[in-house]
Design a protein around this motif. Structure first.
Motif, PDB file in Angstrom:
ATOM      1  N   LEU A 126       0.824  -1.203   0.000  1.00  0.00           N
ATOM      2  CA  LEU A 126       0.000   0.000   0.000  1.00  0.00           C
ATOM      3  C   LEU A 126       0.863   1.259   0.000  1.00  0.00           C
ATOM      4  CD1 LEU A 126      -2.819   1.234   0.136  1.00  0.00           C
ATOM      5  CD2 LEU A 126      -2.715   1.050   2.634  1.00  0.00           C
ATOM      6  N   VAL A 127       1.956   1.267   0.782  1.00  0.00           N
ATOM      7  CA  VAL A 127       2.849   2.427   0.818  1.00  0.00           C
ATOM      8  C   VAL A 127       3.501   2.635  -0.547  1.00  0.00           C
ATOM      9  CG1 VAL A 127       4.964   3.344   1.842  1.00  0.00           C
ATOM     10  CG2 VAL A 127       3.240   2.277   3.298  1.00  0.00           C
ATOM     11  N   ARG A 128       3.987   1.571  -1.199  1.00  0.00           N
ATOM     12  CA  ARG A 128       4.599   1.702  -2.522  1.00  0.00           C
ATOM     13  C   ARG A 128       3.576   2.213  -3.543  1.00  0.00           C
ATOM     14  NH1 ARG A 128       6.538  -3.412  -1.285  1.00  0.00           N
ATOM     15  NH2 ARG A 128       5.181  -4.327  -2.887  1.00  0.00           N
ATOM     16  N   GLU A 129       2.351   1.726  -3.461  1.00  0.00           N
ATOM     17  CA  GLU A 129       1.314   2.164  -4.404  1.00  0.00           C
ATOM     18  C   GLU A 129       1.032   3.655  -4.249  1.00  0.00           C
ATOM     19  OE1 GLU A 129      -3.491   1.472  -4.915  1.00  0.00           O
ATOM     20  OE2 GLU A 129      -2.247  -0.149  -4.091  1.00  0.00           O
ATOM     21  N   LEU A 130       0.921   4.133  -3.014  1.00  0.00           N
ATOM     22  CA  LEU A 130       0.653   5.549  -2.792  1.00  0.00           C
ATOM     23  C   LEU A 130       1.861   6.406  -3.143  1.00  0.00           C
ATOM     24  CD1 LEU A 130      -1.378   5.340   0.539  1.00  0.00           C
ATOM     25  CD2 LEU A 130      -2.242   5.811  -1.750  1.00  0.00           C
ATOM     26  N   GLY A 156      10.111  19.310  -6.895  1.00  0.00           N
ATOM     27  CA  GLY A 156      11.552  19.123  -6.791  1.00  0.00           C
ATOM     28  C   GLY A 156      11.957  18.282  -5.596  1.00  0.00           C
ATOM     29  N   ILE A 157      11.144  17.333  -5.214  1.00  0.00           N
ATOM     30  CA  ILE A 157      11.406  16.494  -4.030  1.00  0.00           C
ATOM     31  C   ILE A 157      11.520  15.056  -4.489  1.00  0.00           C
ATOM     32  CG2 ILE A 157      10.509  15.723  -1.800  1.00  0.00           C
ATOM     33  CD1 ILE A 157       8.982  18.353  -1.612  1.00  0.00           C
ATOM     34  N   GLU A 158      12.511  14.368  -3.920  1.00  0.00           N
ATOM     35  CA  GLU A 158      12.662  12.939  -4.192  1.00  0.00           C
ATOM     36  C   GLU A 158      11.829  12.153  -3.183  1.00  0.00           C
ATOM     37  OE1 GLU A 158      16.672  11.689  -4.214  1.00  0.00           O
ATOM     38  OE2 GLU A 158      17.321  13.124  -5.767  1.00  0.00           O
ATOM     39  N   LEU A 159      10.925  11.334  -3.702  1.00  0.00           N
ATOM     40  CA  LEU A 159      10.036  10.523  -2.857  1.00  0.00           C
ATOM     41  C   LEU A 159      10.453   9.066  -3.007  1.00  0.00           C
ATOM     42  CD1 LEU A 159       7.534  10.361  -1.012  1.00  0.00           C
ATOM     43  CD2 LEU A 159       6.129  10.170  -3.070  1.00  0.00           C
ATOM     44  N   GLY A 160      10.910   8.447  -1.906  1.00  0.00           N
ATOM     45  CA  GLY A 160      11.415   7.082  -1.976  1.00  0.00           C
ATOM     46  C   GLY A 160      10.763   6.172  -0.948  1.00  0.00           C
ATOM     47  N   ALA A 180       9.403   4.556   5.053  1.00  0.00           N
ATOM     48  CA  ALA A 180      10.108   3.364   5.526  1.00  0.00           C
ATOM     49  C   ALA A 180       9.140   2.475   6.306  1.00  0.00           C
ATOM     50  CB  ALA A 180      11.287   3.746   6.411  1.00  0.00           C
ATOM     51  N   VAL A 181       9.196   1.171   5.976  1.00  0.00           N
ATOM     52  CA  VAL A 181       8.396   0.165   6.674  1.00  0.00           C
ATOM     53  C   VAL A 181       9.335  -0.879   7.241  1.00  0.00           C
ATOM     54  CG1 VAL A 181       6.612  -1.609   6.451  1.00  0.00           C
ATOM     55  CG2 VAL A 181       6.404   0.530   5.172  1.00  0.00           C
ATOM     56  N   ALA A 182       9.137  -1.254   8.509  1.00  0.00           N
ATOM     57  CA  ALA A 182       9.995  -2.259   9.159  1.00  0.00           C
ATOM     58  C   ALA A 182       9.176  -2.954  10.237  1.00  0.00           C
ATOM     59  CB  ALA A 182      11.241  -1.602   9.750  1.00  0.00           C
ATOM     60  N   GLN A 188       7.419   4.876   8.973  1.00  0.00           N
ATOM     61  CA  GLN A 188       8.017   6.184   9.191  1.00  0.00           C
ATOM     62  C   GLN A 188       7.956   6.990   7.902  1.00  0.00           C
ATOM     63  OE1 GLN A 188      11.960   5.135  10.781  1.00  0.00           O
ATOM     64  NE2 GLN A 188      11.315   5.990  12.751  1.00  0.00           N
ATOM     65  N   VAL A 189       7.650   8.280   8.067  1.00  0.00           N
ATOM     66  CA  VAL A 189       7.725   9.246   6.974  1.00  0.00           C
ATOM     67  C   VAL A 189       8.765  10.279   7.388  1.00  0.00           C
ATOM     68  CG1 VAL A 189       6.466  10.912   5.574  1.00  0.00           C
ATOM     69  CG2 VAL A 189       5.324   8.839   6.361  1.00  0.00           C
ATOM     70  N   ILE A 190       9.902  10.281   6.691  1.00  0.00           N
ATOM     71  CA  ILE A 190      11.073  11.070   7.077  1.00  0.00           C
ATOM     72  C   ILE A 190      11.287  12.141   6.015  1.00  0.00           C
ATOM     73  CG2 ILE A 190      13.516  10.980   7.679  1.00  0.00           C
ATOM     74  CD1 ILE A 190      13.099   7.929   8.112  1.00  0.00           C
ATOM     75  N   ASP A 191      11.300  13.413   6.440  1.00  0.00           N
ATOM     76  CA  ASP A 191      11.636  14.501   5.509  1.00  0.00           C
ATOM     77  C   ASP A 191      12.868  15.235   6.012  1.00  0.00           C
ATOM     78  OD1 ASP A 191      10.929  16.985   7.091  1.00  0.00           O
ATOM     79  OD2 ASP A 191       8.963  16.013   7.121  1.00  0.00           O
ATOM     80  N   GLN A 192      13.441  16.065   5.174  1.00  0.00           N
ATOM     81  CA  GLN A 192      14.671  16.800   5.491  1.00  0.00           C
ATOM     82  C   GLN A 192      14.426  18.301   5.409  1.00  0.00           C
ATOM     83  OE1 GLN A 192      17.535  15.254   2.712  1.00  0.00           O
ATOM     84  NE2 GLN A 192      17.856  13.367   3.874  1.00  0.00           N
ATOM     85  N   GLY A 193      13.249  18.686   5.887  1.00  0.00           N
ATOM     86  CA  GLY A 193      12.919  20.095   5.860  1.00  0.00           C
ATOM     87  C   GLY A 193      13.490  20.833   7.048  1.00  0.00           C
ATOM     88  N   GLN A 194      12.784  21.913   7.422  1.00  0.00           N
ATOM     89  CA  GLN A 194      13.260  22.751   8.515  1.00  0.00           C
ATOM     90  C   GLN A 194      12.896  22.178   9.884  1.00  0.00           C
ATOM     91  OE1 GLN A 194      11.708  26.659   7.805  1.00  0.00           O
ATOM     92  NE2 GLN A 194      12.905  26.975   5.933  1.00  0.00           N
TER      93      GLN A 194
END
Length: 465
Positions: free
Chosen positions: A319-323, A335-339, A378-380, A389-395
């Motif tokens: 489901l996470v990969r599909e979304l 301009g954001i990399e979504l992985g 990330a799924v574990a 987990q949803v990890i971003d590198q913002g402020q």
């Protein structure tokens, strides 16, 4: 509506009638046994009286039936008496020659043998008595058998009279028992009627707990259940009031902006200006529509909403990969990399549409507020459960604001972009509905990490193909 008194009577009456029938059978057996004992004594007296009239004279056995035996025979006018006197070797002396012999012969003297047999198609109760007769002249002893039998009419009549008397007495007891049950039920239900009257007398908007003094302990669970129901109703009504307040709060500003934009568009004459005004109105309507949809989702997810979430096995990783693929064009345009990082399959017990809404809110928030860089999904799985987990590198956000971000309509001291402040509140409610939890923490190197933890699936998970 079924009456409790009628319900008790319908349950008690068959049981009491069954007990009455069983007691009638037992009483009839006891009455028959008592009648047999009484009339067997009469048979024994008749046999003894006949035996006392047996003499040996000049080598011949003579039988003189005494008056006592005749009196006993006459007293049995409703039935019939049969007797027989014979020698020990079977020679018939007097009476009914074909009277049935006893099934067993007790060779001891003066020991009666009672038995039953059919004689001339009539059932008889008989006694057989072995009696020695002495010849004084010759000094010899002769042995005779005395048999007396009677038809069972008197026995049956006596047993029937005893049974009828017992049944009349027991029927009276059954009627008294039912009357006592009705009176006890009426008095026992008085506290329940008092409770019903007090509940019916309450005001329509009175949702306070029910308090009734001097209640029997058996009504305590009913009052507790009623108070729990009233509490749930209060929470549901409170949730509805919060929804109306939140909806008014959420729609007040967009409607005011939409009204101002409409007035400005009406004052314009240039088609291009009118078009720009309509585009602004469309954007405002889109923002308001999204806010209303989020409010509806949040109202449905509240524990007191009455919405039942039926969980089933859902492949969270797929489901996470599909979304992620669905949101990839939006991420590329920003301009954001979504992985994605995790296993090919990872099942949890959940509701697919709710999980889809939760993950979409997380991705939307990450793309909206990260400011560029990378957003990682990330799924574990560890010993405590499944982690998303949803990890971003913002402020990132200050640590003192982390707990406030899950509140409704909170967007921080310096909000950026369009939003309603409901996304993370929806995420937390969906996580709670799945038995999980949601936390926020700073990302190493800058940014924000949203961590969702779900319990391990209790059901068997299918093996990957």
């Amino acid at each position: 509506m079924r009456s409790l008194r009628l319900h008790l009577i319908l349950w008690l009456l068959p049981a009491l009638l069954c007990l009455l029938a069983l007691d009638a059978v037992l009483t009839y057996r006891r009455a028959t046994s008592a009648a047999n004992v009484a009339f067997d004594r009469t048979l024994f007296s008749s046999a003894k009286a006949i035996a006392e009239g047996i003499r040996v004279r000049e080598g011949q056995i003579t039988v003189d039936i005494p008056y006592l035996a005749l009196e006993i025979f006459e007293s049995n006018a409703e039935g019939r008496i049969y007797y027989k006197v014979s020698e020990d070797k079977g020679r018939y002396l007097t009476g009914y020659e074909d009277l049935p012999p006893p099934p067993r012969r007790d060779l001891r003297f003066y020991r009666p043998v009672y038995y039953e047999a059919d004689y001339r198609e009539v059932p008889l109760r008989l006694i057989a008595l072995r009696q020695p007769v002495h010849d004084v002249a010759s000094g010899t002893t002769r042995v005779v058998w005395v048999q007396v039998g009677e038809t069972p009419e008197l026995r049956r009549d006596l047993a029937r009279e005893i049974l009828i008397g017992a049944l009349q007495q027991e029927a009276l007891l059954v009627a008294l028992a039912l009357l006592i049950v009705l009176i006890a039920t009426h008095r026992g239900l008085a506290p329940l009627r008092l409770l019903s009257a007090q509940v019916a007398a309450r005001a329509d908007n009175d949702l306070s707990p029910v308090t009734v003094t001097q209640l029997p302990s058996e009504l305590g669970p009913l009052v507790d259940a009623l108070n729990q129901y009233v509490t749930r109703m209060g929470r549901m009504l409170g949730a509805r009031r919060r929804f109306f307040v939140d909806a008014a709060h959420q729609l007040k500003t967009p409607l005011a902006i939409l009204r101002a934009q409409t007035q400005m568009a009406l004052r314009e004459h240039d088609p291009d200006d009118i078009r720009r005004g309509l585009l602004d109105m469309e954007e405002t309507l889109t923002h308001a529509s999204r806010g209303v949809q989020q409010l509806l989702s949040l109202a449905r997810l509240e524990p007191d909403s009455g919405y039942d979430v039926a969980l089933e096995a859902v492949d969270l990783a797929a489901l996470v990969r599909e979304l992620a693929l669905d949101w990839a064009p939006v991420a590329l345009s920003a301009g954001i990399e979504l992985g994605y990082e995790g296993p090919q399959q990872q099942f949890i017990q959940g509701r697919r549409e709710l999980l889809q809404e939760m993950i979409s809110n997380l991705i939307d928030n990450a793309l909206r507020y990260s400011g560029g860089g990378t957003v990682l999904l990330a799924v574990a799985q560890d010993e405590d459960g499944v982690v998303l987990q949803v990890i971003d590198q913002g402020q990132g956000v200050p640590l003192d604001e982390v707990d406030s971000l899950f509140k409704r309509f909170y967007r921080g001291p310096a909000p950026k972009g369009e939003g309603s402040g409901l996304g993370l509140a929806i995420v937390r409610e969906i996580a709670h509905r799945h038995g999980g939890d949601a936390t926020l923490e700073a990302t190493a190197g800058g940014g924000l990490t949203v961590t969702l933890r779900f319990p391990s699936p209790a059901a068997a998970i299918p093996e990957p193909a």
